[in-house]
Design an enzyme around this catalytic site. Structure first.
Site, PDB file in Angstrom:
ATOM      1  N   CYS A  38       0.923  -1.157  -0.112  1.00 29.56           N
ATOM      2  CA  CYS A  38       0.006   0.104   0.053  1.00 29.56           C
ATOM      3  C   CYS A  38       0.831   1.328  -0.120  1.00 29.56           C
ATOM      4  O   CYS A  38       1.606   1.582  -0.919  1.00 29.56           O
ATOM      5  CB  CYS A  38      -1.012  -0.083   1.143  1.00 29.56           C
ATOM      6  SG  CYS A  38      -1.645  -1.566   1.634  1.00 29.56           S
ATOM      7  N   ARG A  57     -12.180   6.165  -2.265  1.00 31.38           N
ATOM      8  CA  ARG A  57     -11.226   5.146  -1.906  1.00 31.38           C
ATOM      9  C   ARG A  57     -11.806   3.820  -2.627  1.00 31.38           C
ATOM     10  O   ARG A  57     -12.689   3.295  -2.742  1.00 31.38           O
ATOM     11  CB  ARG A  57     -11.111   4.924  -0.530  1.00 31.38           C
ATOM     12  CG  ARG A  57     -10.791   6.112   0.330  1.00 31.38           C
ATOM     13  CD  ARG A  57     -10.450   5.852   1.936  1.00 31.38           C
ATOM     14  NE  ARG A  57      -9.422   4.910   2.163  1.00 31.38           N
ATOM     15  CZ  ARG A  57      -8.237   5.716   2.500  1.00 31.38           C
ATOM     16  NH1 ARG A  57      -8.113   6.842   2.348  1.00 31.38           N
ATOM     17  NH2 ARG A  57      -7.015   4.945   2.662  1.00 31.38           N
ATOM     18  N   HIS A  95      -3.439  -6.001   1.435  1.00 28.56           N
ATOM     19  CA  HIS A  95      -3.118  -6.316   2.978  1.00 28.56           C
ATOM     20  C   HIS A  95      -4.071  -7.353   3.410  1.00 28.56           C
ATOM     21  O   HIS A  95      -4.871  -8.002   2.531  1.00 28.56           O
ATOM     22  CB  HIS A  95      -2.869  -4.894   3.666  1.00 28.56           C
ATOM     23  CG  HIS A  95      -4.311  -4.376   3.717  1.00 28.56           C
ATOM     24  ND1 HIS A  95      -4.640  -3.071   3.036  1.00 28.56           N
ATOM     25  CD2 HIS A  95      -5.358  -4.519   4.470  1.00 28.56           C
ATOM     26  CE1 HIS A  95      -5.723  -2.861   3.417  1.00 28.56           C
ATOM     27  NE2 HIS A  95      -6.255  -3.662   4.283  1.00 28.56           N
TER      28      HIS A  95
HETATM   29  N1  GLN Z   1      -2.398   6.545   2.167  1.00 24.35           N
HETATM   30  C1  GLN Z   1      -2.571   5.687   1.066  1.00 24.35           C
HETATM   31  C2  GLN Z   1      -3.787   5.849   0.149  1.00 24.35           C
HETATM   32  O1  GLN Z   1      -4.566   6.117   0.781  1.00 24.35           O
HETATM   33  C3  GLN Z   1      -2.104   4.273   1.258  1.00 24.35           C
HETATM   34  C4  GLN Z   1      -3.184   3.637   1.917  1.00 24.35           C
HETATM   35  C5  GLN Z   1      -2.586   2.100   2.312  1.00 24.35           C
HETATM   36  O2  GLN Z   1      -1.321   2.222   3.140  1.00 24.35           O
HETATM   37  N2  GLN Z   1      -3.623   1.285   2.239  1.00 24.35           N
HETATM   38  O3  GLN Z   1      -3.695   5.515  -1.007  1.00 24.35           O
END
Ligand code: GLN
Length: 716
Positions: A568, A601, A666
């Protein structure tokens, strides 16, 4: 009263009558939902005459604190309207208000409110005070990142400017909100060290003003403690309400709450029957809220003594045959760690852990890898760990990798678990949000009817997975380097390390794990596997600054074929840049990829096909960033579910570049995808000139957890 409110109330009454009488269910949110349809401002209208009015929010302790605060207000002579059952969205609050009847004038109001709903409730209700308890990682698939929750609460306060903020100053994430708004702030906290063992993982410990890592004089747990920013001097605000002389006696905690709002400090001596420090915070928050609302809290101790925690939390059930079950709710790592401490304090022997992934729990279960389960190694005689719930297979894998030395049994229910608990023994049952009520209901039935199943001999098979493998000859152990676990750790990355190190150890491959913390020198000269985990935008920004000075070290390692797993946020950092709105996080330019944050997201279970291993790789994604690979880069795999992966558009997921695996998955990634772990280990051994055929391991639990995730991701 306005016609619309009257109609809303009538409709809600009808809905309540229907759900309770005809459907035989507790009314819950339904009357409130109906009332809100008829009058969207019903919360504002019906709370207008309440005085005082208090709202409680925060990740952990809302229901307990709200109940206690409502009792404290009642103890001071108020007739209190309260959503005690924990329905804490706007509809739950509306339901409590409409069902309270006509006599609201002259009453007080005390409401628990979900963090994200504060922005709907506060501007309408305009309470006298908002009590903000703490902010921990919890249901990240619903909340996004904690930064977002902070934004929402700050906006709620801005839109209710006369509301005082009674907040946990020990939590820098709460203090950061107070720092951003103009509302009057009343900070509370524990003003002395408590010498508890710090949690392994904590939420962001970066400065709210300049993002530098905070220095702590002491930590109580999680990120709670006395902190100061070495760069800009931002620090824990001076306390208006301070707990001092905190002592753990055999009956629970005692402390003095100092009311320091005026020059003449007023002391309240408090005795609790609870041995968890988190209860000191809850009790202190309730008392602070009560005092902030203008009460003298003269009967607070009496109220506390009589207080019964809601719906079976922390309750011990006697089954009538000498067996007992302690039932506890834990829905995030910080809460779970408090329960682990309790099991250790009692030297528990039988455990039953229930994990659900329903909407109200969060669909992402990676947080179980942030629990300090390994601390149960100091139990003297752990006999059995039962796992239940919709994601029991994931919990089973988690327990397996903790190597607690006790058999792991998958169970259907707490009754099922009791089959293995002998006479005179105590079972500690810990369940997350939706898993908890059925556990309590069953225990209530079993303790009333005395019909708990008789104990059978517990299984004796140990859970250890060691194979009979000859040890692999290496001139030095395989060195696994975990980069910045103090900053990039949002999605259970410790599970990736556990998978790598245990799967080496079980095969007789010597290995060691080194952590490199923020500010430490990075030496990868003899590294064999490097892990860079995931994190929230704020944490990523801090790591990016840290890594810029180390770019050459990491680039040289990758160019030399070094094995690197980047998850990520860590994956994004390997590219050229990560654009978060107008703010640019400069990448390391090690791989040819670029990331731009979208307005939404990408969140959910994912499955991909990858050349790295036979089975599809499963995991959970939760990112705002949309990543596009340069022409020369290959993806880790192809998404099996459309709309997921690097950017939700081109079907690619992650990157595979020599020894580098970058991915958004993850869960954490490796425990459920042992094929990926073994690919990384094989590659590292080959680079060391010691190519070995990896001995097969018993992966039955891993495969079961994989299949559950696969089913959820693909629907079959
Ligand atoms: N902060 C980053 C995003 O929102 C990475 C998030 C994450 O580590 N899953 O894309």
């Amino acid at each position: 009263m306005k016609l619309r409110v009257t109609l809303a109330r009538l409709a809600a009454d009808a809905a309540h009558w229907g759900t309770t009488r005809l459907l035989h269910r507790g009314g819950g949110n339904i009357p409130g939902t109906v009332a809100l349809r008829v009058d969207p401002n019903v919360v504002g209208e019906l709370s207008a005459a309440l005085s005082p009015k208090l709202v409680v929010t925060g990740t952990n302790g809302k229901t307990t604190t709200t109940g206690l605060l409502a009792d404290a207000l009642a103890g001071d002579g108020h007739d209190v309207v309260c959503n005690r059952a924990g329905n804490n969205m706007e509809s739950g609050i509306a339901a409590a208000l409409v069902l309270a009847g006509e006599k609201n004038p002259g009453r007080a109001g005390c409401f628990e409110c979900d963090e994200l709903y504060t922005v709907r409730v506060l501007p309408k209700m305009r309470p006298d005070a908002l009590v903000l308890l703490n902010l921990f990682r919890d249901q990240l698939d619903r909340y996004g990142e904690i930064d977002h929750t902070q934004d929402v609460i700050a906006e709620a306060l801005r839109r209710s400017p006369a509301t005082a903020l009674v907040f946990n100053a020990d939590d820098p994430l709460c203090a950061a909100i107070a720092d951003r708004v103009d509302n009057i702030g009343l900070p509370f906290g524990i003003d002395e060290p408590t010498d508890l063992e710090a949690d392994r993982i904590s939420d962001s410990r970066f400065c709210a003003r300049c993002n530098a890592p905070l220095d702590y004089e002491y930590v109580h747990y999680g990120q709670l403690g006395a902190y100061r920013c070495p760069e800009c001097g931002w620090e824990r605000p001076g306390l208006a309400f301070a707990a001092v002389n905190v002592t753990l006696t055999c009956g629970g905690f005692e402390f003095d709450l100092e009311d320091r709002r005026s020059a003449k400090v007023v002391r309240h001596h408090i005795r609790t029957r609870y041995s968890g420090l988190y209860m000191v915070y809850n009790v202190m928050a309730a008392l602070a809220g009560c005092l902030a609302a203008g009460n003298d809290a003269a009967r607070f101790q009496e109220v506390l003594d009589a207080y019964e925690p809601a719906s079976g939390r922390g309750k011990v059930f006697s089954l009538g045959d000498g067996r007992e079950v302690a039932s506890n709710l834990a829905k995030n790592p910080t809460g779970f760690n408090r329960m682990i401490q309790q099991v250790r304090a009692e030297d528990g022997r039988y455990l039953a852990l229930f994990l659900n992934d329903n909407d109200a729990d969060g669909h992402d279960v990676s947080w179980i890898w942030d629990i300090d389960l390994e601390r149960l190694h100091d139990l003297s005689d752990l006999r059995l760990v039962c796992v239940g719930g919709t994601r029991r297979e994931d919990m089973a894998v988690r327990v397996k990798y903790a190597e607690l030395g006790a058999p792991i049994v998958l169970v259907e229910s707490v009754e099922d678990a009791l089959r293995f608990v002998g006479a005179g023994e105590k079972l500690h049952a810990i369940a997350n949000y939706t898993a908890f009520p059925p556990v309590v209901a069953e225990l209530e039935r079993l303790s009333k009817t005395g019909s708990a199943p008789a104990a059978q001999t517990p299984p004796t098979t140990p859970s250890a997975a060691v194979v009979d493998a000859a040890s692999v000859a290496l001139d030095r152990p395989l060195r696994i380097v975990h980069l910045y676990p103090d900053a990039l750790n949002l999605y259970g990355d410790g599970g990736n390390i556990a998978s790598l190190s245990k799967r080496c150890t079980w095969r007789g491959i010597p290995c060691r794990v080194d952590q490199v913390l923020m500010g430490q020198e990075l030496d990868l000269s003899d590294a064999d596997v490097v892990l860079l985990g995931g994190g929230a935008d704020r944490d990523q920004l801090a790591v990016c600054r840290e890594l810029q000075g180390q770019r050459e070290t990491l680039a040289a390692y990758v160019a030399d074929g070094g094995v690197l797993l980047a998850i990520c946020g860590g994956y994004q950092l390997l590219g050229h840049s990560y654009m978060m709105g107008a703010e640019q996080v400069e990448g390391l330019h090690i791989l040819d990829l670029e990331t731009v944050a979208g307005s939404t997201r990408l969140i959910g279970n994912v499955a991909i096909e990858s050349p790295v291993c036979d089975a599809p790789i499963v995991g959970f994604e939760n990112h705002a960033g949309r990543t596009v690979l340069g022409a020369g880069e290959c993806p880790l795999g192809r998404a099996l579910v459309s709309g997921t992966g690097n950017n939700g558009q081109d079907g690619n997921e992650g990157v595979l570049h020599d020894g580098v695996v970058g991915t958004y998955l993850h869960g954490p990634l490796l425990p459920k995808n042992p094929g990926v772990t073994d690919w990384l280990i094989s590659r590292a051994l080959a680079r060391r000139g010691a190519p070995v055929e990896l001995a097969p391991l018993d992966d039955a639990l891993e495969a079961a957890a994989h299949d559950v995730a696969m089913r959820i991701a693909t629907g079959h």
